[in-house]
Design an enzyme around this catalytic site. Sequence first.
Site, PDB file in Angstrom:
ATOM      1  N   ARG A   8     -11.467  80.185  15.841  1.00  5.84           N
ATOM      2  CA  ARG A   8     -12.060  79.367  16.896  1.00  5.84           C
ATOM      3  C   ARG A   8     -11.951  77.912  16.454  1.00  5.84           C
ATOM      4  O   ARG A   8     -11.910  77.631  15.246  1.00  5.84           O
ATOM      5  CB  ARG A   8     -13.531  79.754  17.063  1.00  5.84           C
ATOM      6  N   HIS A   9     -11.909  76.991  17.392  1.00  2.00           N
ATOM      7  CA  HIS A   9     -11.909  75.570  17.038  1.00  2.00           C
ATOM      8  C   HIS A   9     -13.165  75.237  16.239  1.00  2.00           C
ATOM      9  O   HIS A   9     -14.182  75.940  16.339  1.00  2.00           O
ATOM     10  CB  HIS A   9     -11.863  74.714  18.312  1.00  2.00           C
ATOM     11  N   ASN A  15     -20.748  71.252  21.356  1.00  2.32           N
ATOM     12  CA  ASN A  15     -21.439  72.348  20.671  1.00  2.32           C
ATOM     13  C   ASN A  15     -22.784  71.878  20.149  1.00  2.32           C
ATOM     14  O   ASN A  15     -23.795  72.570  20.279  1.00  2.32           O
ATOM     15  CB  ASN A  15     -20.630  72.876  19.477  1.00  2.32           C
ATOM     16  N   ARG A  56     -10.104  70.186  21.339  1.00  2.00           N
ATOM     17  CA  ARG A  56     -10.734  70.816  20.172  1.00  2.00           C
ATOM     18  C   ARG A  56      -9.853  71.892  19.533  1.00  2.00           C
ATOM     19  O   ARG A  56      -9.867  72.087  18.321  1.00  2.00           O
ATOM     20  CB  ARG A  56     -12.105  71.381  20.554  1.00  2.00           C
ATOM     21  N   GLU A  81     -10.721  77.538  27.555  1.00  2.00           N
ATOM     22  CA  GLU A  81     -12.041  78.178  27.611  1.00  2.00           C
ATOM     23  C   GLU A  81     -12.409  78.550  29.041  1.00  2.00           C
ATOM     24  O   GLU A  81     -11.888  77.977  30.014  1.00  2.00           O
ATOM     25  CB  GLU A  81     -13.088  77.230  26.981  1.00  2.00           C
ATOM     26  N   HIS A 150     -11.085  79.801  21.794  1.00  2.00           N
ATOM     27  CA  HIS A 150     -12.457  79.385  22.126  1.00  2.00           C
ATOM     28  C   HIS A 150     -13.350  80.625  22.097  1.00  2.00           C
ATOM     29  O   HIS A 150     -12.859  81.748  22.056  1.00  2.00           O
ATOM     30  CB  HIS A 150     -12.477  78.775  23.523  1.00  2.00           C
TER      31      HIS A 150
END
Length: 198
Positions: A8-9, A15, A56, A81, A150
């Site tokens: 995942r990034h 976030n 990202r 995403e 994502h």
Amino acid sequence: VRNLYLARHGQTEYNVMDRIGGDSSLTELGHKQAKALGEYFKGQEINYVFTSMKRRSRQTAQYVVDNMPNCTVIPLLEFDEIDAGVCENLRYAEIKEQYPDIALERSEDKYGYVYPKGEGYITLKERVDRGLKKALFLSGNAERVLIVGHQAINRMILSHFLFRRQEDVPYILVPQNSLFHIISTQQKKLFELVKFMD
Ligand code: G3H
């Protein structure tokens, strides 16, 4: 593909604020996580890296490919995403306040719920499957392939390899300091979760 890695990034500005969607960049910690991911792969050449079109995901992948001149990077729209529609760019707390019905309905059936003007896990499946097929086709019989995805995307990809009830898929933990490694042999698929940073 013999070795499929799924990461995942790193942590993003959104976030930290508990905000969803958008196209924010990595935070300082996010850069550290991405750097640690890159370090994990040092000495083991990746042949293809697939990202989404989002900043990202591409920023994270950059740390991996920096020292890999023979690695091909392919951004795929299919790995973007989940589109949260009217809830894009909102914090979860704001969704609860502004759209209590959405928050409630989604909590009752997270897999089946489709955001107004957006997507749900149920509708995401078709697009992610298409992306995965594309990635596997483009990378052919490459030895090592990495997807930098994502949270929701990785959950959908993982649902192909993990036996989970459909309703549990939207709750699979997708940490930003670990990666999933799926090893395919002729007889079986092996699966490991690798922590690359504390
Ligand atoms: O909306 C973006 C998130 O990464 C997906 O998380 O399905 O758990 O709300 P969620």
